[in-house]
Design a protein around this motif. Sequence first.
Motif, PDB file in Angstrom:
ATOM      1  N   TYR A 381      87.547  98.921  33.226  1.00 49.55           N
ATOM      2  CA  TYR A 381      87.394  98.208  31.963  1.00 49.55           C
ATOM      3  C   TYR A 381      88.731  97.549  31.618  1.00 49.55           C
ATOM      4  O   TYR A 381      89.689  98.254  31.299  1.00 49.55           O
ATOM      5  N   ASP A 382      88.764  96.226  31.729  1.00 46.80           N
ATOM      6  CA  ASP A 382      89.998  95.514  31.375  1.00 46.80           C
ATOM      7  C   ASP A 382      90.053  95.338  29.871  1.00 46.80           C
ATOM      8  O   ASP A 382      89.503  94.384  29.308  1.00 46.80           O
ATOM      9  N   ASP A 383      90.715  96.273  29.227  1.00 47.95           N
ATOM     10  CA  ASP A 383      90.859  96.284  27.764  1.00 47.95           C
ATOM     11  C   ASP A 383      92.283  95.898  27.365  1.00 47.95           C
ATOM     12  O   ASP A 383      92.723  96.183  26.262  1.00 47.95           O
ATOM     13  N   THR A 384      93.011  95.261  28.284  1.00 46.16           N
ATOM     14  CA  THR A 384      94.410  94.921  27.996  1.00 46.16           C
ATOM     15  C   THR A 384      94.495  93.669  27.132  1.00 46.16           C
ATOM     16  O   THR A 384      93.507  92.951  26.946  1.00 46.16           O
ATOM     17  N   ASP A 385      95.709  93.401  26.636  1.00 48.51           N
ATOM     18  CA  ASP A 385      95.940  92.209  25.808  1.00 48.51           C
ATOM     19  C   ASP A 385      96.390  91.011  26.640  1.00 48.51           C
ATOM     20  O   ASP A 385      96.865  90.026  26.090  1.00 48.51           O
ATOM     21  N   ASP A 386      96.244  91.095  27.951  1.00 51.10           N
ATOM     22  CA  ASP A 386      96.680  89.979  28.804  1.00 51.10           C
ATOM     23  C   ASP A 386      95.909  88.703  28.472  1.00 51.10           C
ATOM     24  O   ASP A 386      94.807  88.752  27.929  1.00 51.10           O
ATOM     25  N   ARG A 387      96.492  87.571  28.873  1.00 52.70           N
ATOM     26  CA  ARG A 387      95.823  86.282  28.708  1.00 52.70           C
ATOM     27  C   ARG A 387      94.558  86.246  29.562  1.00 52.70           C
ATOM     28  O   ARG A 387      94.487  86.903  30.603  1.00 52.70           O
ATOM     29  N   ALA A 388      93.584  85.433  29.142  1.00 48.15           N
ATOM     30  CA  ALA A 388      92.326  85.329  29.884  1.00 48.15           C
ATOM     31  C   ALA A 388      92.585  84.981  31.348  1.00 48.15           C
ATOM     32  O   ALA A 388      92.010  85.584  32.266  1.00 48.15           O
ATOM     33  N   GLY A 389      93.459  84.007  31.570  1.00 51.55           N
ATOM     34  CA  GLY A 389      93.743  83.568  32.945  1.00 51.55           C
ATOM     35  C   GLY A 389      94.256  84.707  33.810  1.00 51.55           C
ATOM     36  O   GLY A 389      93.879  84.835  34.982  1.00 51.55           O
ATOM     37  N   THR A 390      95.104  85.527  33.230  1.00 51.78           N
ATOM     38  CA  THR A 390      95.656  86.669  33.970  1.00 51.78           C
ATOM     39  C   THR A 390      94.547  87.659  34.319  1.00 51.78           C
ATOM     40  O   THR A 390      94.482  88.186  35.429  1.00 51.78           O
ATOM     41  N   LYS A 391      93.678  87.894  33.348  1.00 51.49           N
ATOM     42  CA  LYS A 391      92.581  88.852  33.588  1.00 51.49           C
ATOM     43  C   LYS A 391      91.665  88.376  34.711  1.00 51.49           C
ATOM     44  O   LYS A 391      91.279  89.157  35.587  1.00 51.49           O
ATOM     45  N   PHE A 392      91.326  87.082  34.675  1.00 52.41           N
ATOM     46  CA  PHE A 392      90.451  86.542  35.732  1.00 52.41           C
ATOM     47  C   PHE A 392      91.127  86.637  37.090  1.00 52.41           C
ATOM     48  O   PHE A 392      90.517  87.023  38.091  1.00 52.41           O
ATOM     49  N   ALA A 393      92.407  86.288  37.113  1.00 60.34           N
ATOM     50  CA  ALA A 393      93.139  86.301  38.381  1.00 60.34           C
ATOM     51  C   ALA A 393      93.222  87.720  38.938  1.00 60.34           C
ATOM     52  O   ALA A 393      93.036  87.941  40.142  1.00 60.34           O
ATOM     53  N   THR A 394      93.459  88.682  38.064  1.00 56.54           N
ATOM     54  CA  THR A 394      93.546  90.075  38.517  1.00 56.54           C
ATOM     55  C   THR A 394      92.207  90.549  39.071  1.00 56.54           C
ATOM     56  O   THR A 394      92.142  91.169  40.130  1.00 56.54           O
ATOM     57  N   ALA A 395      91.135  90.226  38.353  1.00 59.08           N
ATOM     58  CA  ALA A 395      89.806  90.659  38.801  1.00 59.08           C
ATOM     59  C   ALA A 395      89.481  90.070  40.174  1.00 59.08           C
ATOM     60  O   ALA A 395      88.968  90.763  41.059  1.00 59.08           O
ATOM     61  N   ASP A 396      89.801  88.796  40.352  1.00 61.71           N
ATOM     62  CA  ASP A 396      89.560  88.171  41.662  1.00 61.71           C
ATOM     63  C   ASP A 396      90.452  88.808  42.724  1.00 61.71           C
ATOM     64  O   ASP A 396      90.012  89.095  43.837  1.00 61.71           O
ATOM     65  N   LEU A 397      91.713  89.016  42.386  1.00 62.17           N
ATOM     66  CA  LEU A 397      92.689  89.555  43.339  1.00 62.17           C
ATOM     67  C   LEU A 397      92.266  90.922  43.870  1.00 62.17           C
ATOM     68  O   LEU A 397      92.307  91.164  45.077  1.00 62.17           O
ATOM     69  N   ILE A 398      91.839  91.808  42.985  1.00 62.51           N
ATOM     70  CA  ILE A 398      91.511  93.168  43.434  1.00 62.51           C
ATOM     71  C   ILE A 398      90.111  93.247  44.033  1.00 62.51           C
ATOM     72  O   ILE A 398      89.725  94.274  44.577  1.00 62.51           O
ATOM     73  N   GLY A 399      89.330  92.162  43.904  1.00 65.69           N
ATOM     74  CA  GLY A 399      88.123  92.022  44.716  1.00 65.69           C
ATOM     75  C   GLY A 399      86.933  92.886  44.368  1.00 65.69           C
ATOM     76  O   GLY A 399      86.068  93.117  45.213  1.00 65.69           O
ATOM     77  N   VAL A 400      86.854  93.364  43.122  1.00 69.74           N
ATOM     78  CA  VAL A 400      85.696  94.161  42.702  1.00 69.74           C
ATOM     79  C   VAL A 400      84.448  93.271  42.808  1.00 69.74           C
ATOM     80  O   VAL A 400      84.477  92.115  42.381  1.00 69.74           O
ATOM     81  N   PRO A 401      83.340  93.781  43.378  1.00 64.91           N
ATOM     82  CA  PRO A 401      82.187  92.918  43.696  1.00 64.91           C
ATOM     83  C   PRO A 401      81.582  92.170  42.507  1.00 64.91           C
ATOM     84  O   PRO A 401      81.161  91.029  42.651  1.00 64.91           O
ATOM     85  N   VAL A 402      81.524  92.816  41.347  1.00 55.70           N
ATOM     86  CA  VAL A 402      80.900  92.165  40.191  1.00 55.70           C
ATOM     87  C   VAL A 402      81.836  92.216  38.984  1.00 55.70           C
ATOM     88  O   VAL A 402      82.442  93.250  38.706  1.00 55.70           O
ATOM     89  N   GLN A 403      81.936  91.092  38.283  1.00 53.51           N
ATOM     90  CA  GLN A 403      82.715  91.035  37.045  1.00 53.51           C
ATOM     91  C   GLN A 403      81.759  90.759  35.888  1.00 53.51           C
ATOM     92  O   GLN A 403      80.873  89.909  36.018  1.00 53.51           O
ATOM     93  N   ILE A 404      81.941  91.482  34.800  1.00 48.49           N
ATOM     94  CA  ILE A 404      81.170  91.146  33.591  1.00 48.49           C
ATOM     95  C   ILE A 404      82.173  90.681  32.548  1.00 48.49           C
ATOM     96  O   ILE A 404      83.057  91.439  32.141  1.00 48.49           O
ATOM     97  N   ILE A 405      82.038  89.432  32.156  1.00 46.85           N
ATOM     98  CA  ILE A 405      83.003  88.825  31.246  1.00 46.85           C
ATOM     99  C   ILE A 405      82.428  88.820  29.839  1.00 46.85           C
ATOM    100  O   ILE A 405      81.334  88.301  29.610  1.00 46.85           O
ATOM    101  N   VAL A 406      83.151  89.433  28.928  1.00 41.21           N
ATOM    102  CA  VAL A 406      82.683  89.540  27.545  1.00 41.21           C
ATOM    103  C   VAL A 406      83.602  88.689  26.662  1.00 41.21           C
ATOM    104  O   VAL A 406      84.730  89.069  26.371  1.00 41.21           O
ATOM    105  N   GLY A 407      83.128  87.510  26.280  1.00 39.04           N
ATOM    106  CA  GLY A 407      83.915  86.597  25.443  1.00 39.04           C
ATOM    107  C   GLY A 407      83.354  86.544  24.041  1.00 39.04           C
ATOM    108  O   GLY A 407      82.168  86.838  23.837  1.00 39.04           O
ATOM    109  N   PRO A 408      84.191  86.171  23.051  1.00 41.34           N
ATOM    110  CA  PRO A 408      83.777  86.279  21.639  1.00 41.34           C
ATOM    111  C   PRO A 408      82.530  85.455  21.298  1.00 41.34           C
ATOM    112  O   PRO A 408      81.669  85.932  20.566  1.00 41.34           O
ATOM    113  N   ARG A 409      82.416  84.229  21.840  1.00 42.22           N
ATOM    114  CA  ARG A 409      81.289  83.391  21.426  1.00 42.22           C
ATOM    115  C   ARG A 409      79.944  83.969  21.901  1.00 42.22           C
ATOM    116  O   ARG A 409      79.015  84.129  21.121  1.00 42.22           O
TER     117      ARG A 409
END
Length: 440
Positions: A381-409
């Motif tokens: 669970y990425d609950d950090t205060d990092d920037r969105a771009g950083t979070k996406f890059a980290t998720a791609d980098l570590i290669g977890v098969p599925v990402q669920i992105i929860v954005g405010p809108r």
Amino acid sequence: MRLSRYFMPILKENPKEAEIVSHRLMLRTGMVRQQSQGIYSWLPLGKRVLDKVNAIIREEQNRAGAIELLMPTLQSAELWQESGRYEAYGKEMLRIKDRQERPMLYGPTNEEMVTDIFRSYIKSYKNLPLNLYHIQLKFRDEIRPRFGTMRSREFLMKDAYSFDLNKEDAVHSYNKMFAAYLRTFDRLGLRAIPMRADTGPIGGNHSHEFIILAETGESEVFSHRDFVNFDIPGEDTNFDDVAGMQAIFDKWTSVYAATSEMHDAAAFDAIPDSDRLSARGIEVGHIFYFGTKYSEPMGAKVQGPDGKEHLVHMGSYGIGPTRLVPAIIEASHDENGIIWPESVAPFDVVVINMKPGDEACDRLSENLYATLGNAGKDVLYDDTDDRAGTKFATADLIGVPVQIIVGPRSAAVGEVEVKVRRTGAREVMTLEAALNRITG
Ligand code: ATP
Ligand code: MG
């Protein structure tokens, strides 16, 4: 696992010392850390993958009838003097003295020790066949440790050792491990090709290296393309079926495959051009029948049905889990990072909270984290205060098969975005649909 409380030291820069992609990605994602030349710590993210690799190896060894034990890393030199290998092994063996000045060594392999265990307990053919294995650290003082854990000095090996009354039975034991290896590598998302390896003074054709194709591999390999389409033995495979096991072996050795050491240029040239595969490969496993090589000097005998004593016929079967992890990365990555096969991914899914502190984002993210965790999924669970771009890059980098992105809108209307790492496909759906997708 909440990322804010986890230990996953991602590096921003590409480490200069890494020559190949798997080494670079393992350092960047904080999977491993070199402690001294060719000796690594497995940090939490790496440890998760390694454990999953080991679990698959273990399941397939057990399925094939091998029995797990655990032998120590440190061995007494005496056993190796018995087999004659103490002198023969050379500088790759790390030799140590204890406080009583007794010569010890850090085991590079365990034939002697397992033969000692065998001879201490087994006296009759009625207790055969027997195959004992462990997953344990080895040390080989490699002249050129490199590529991270691909070729390290301390490394993990699954090593199994079979004991049989005669050669015929030993060949069946060999065939069982052969089939188990096909299943193991397949479950790890790899296509491994068994290639005939040198049998030295033992002779015969019962030594195979299992090689996966990769540009960065250290071995030069030559094979027929047909391997790509061969069927892997299924879950229902009967390992006690002698003819069935032999048929699997025969099928998988029916077309040409060899490393440069065993290469027969004429045989290779006889294959039609379009079916020829000349490539580089990584040795991830090696199986070997060696008859009475150790049972003879070490006196490992059993009483046969004829009432006479027989030296047992042995084989050994190695797989390198700490080499497999980078090998899987070599086979499965893109410019953004690792793409783990589901079977060994450190986490099944990562929930990315785009705006911690936002009521809807927090509520949906916490719900996903708890529900998926309760359903038995490994969730990051990425609950950090990092920037969105950083979070996406980290998720791609570590290669977890599925990402669920929860954005405010979208969260405000109960929706999330599901992204599949391998294809990059993204889809907006309701929270319920996302949960069903992952657990269904
Ligand atoms: P190599 O030819 O790559 O040096 P080897 O033939 O000496 O390996 P084996 O004794 O057959 O290796 O060991 C069984 C398995 O252990 C290998 O197939 C490999 O997966 C793994 N292994 C061997 N050496 C290393 C190492 N230095 N680092 C990581 N894994 C290793
Ligand atoms: Mg080998």
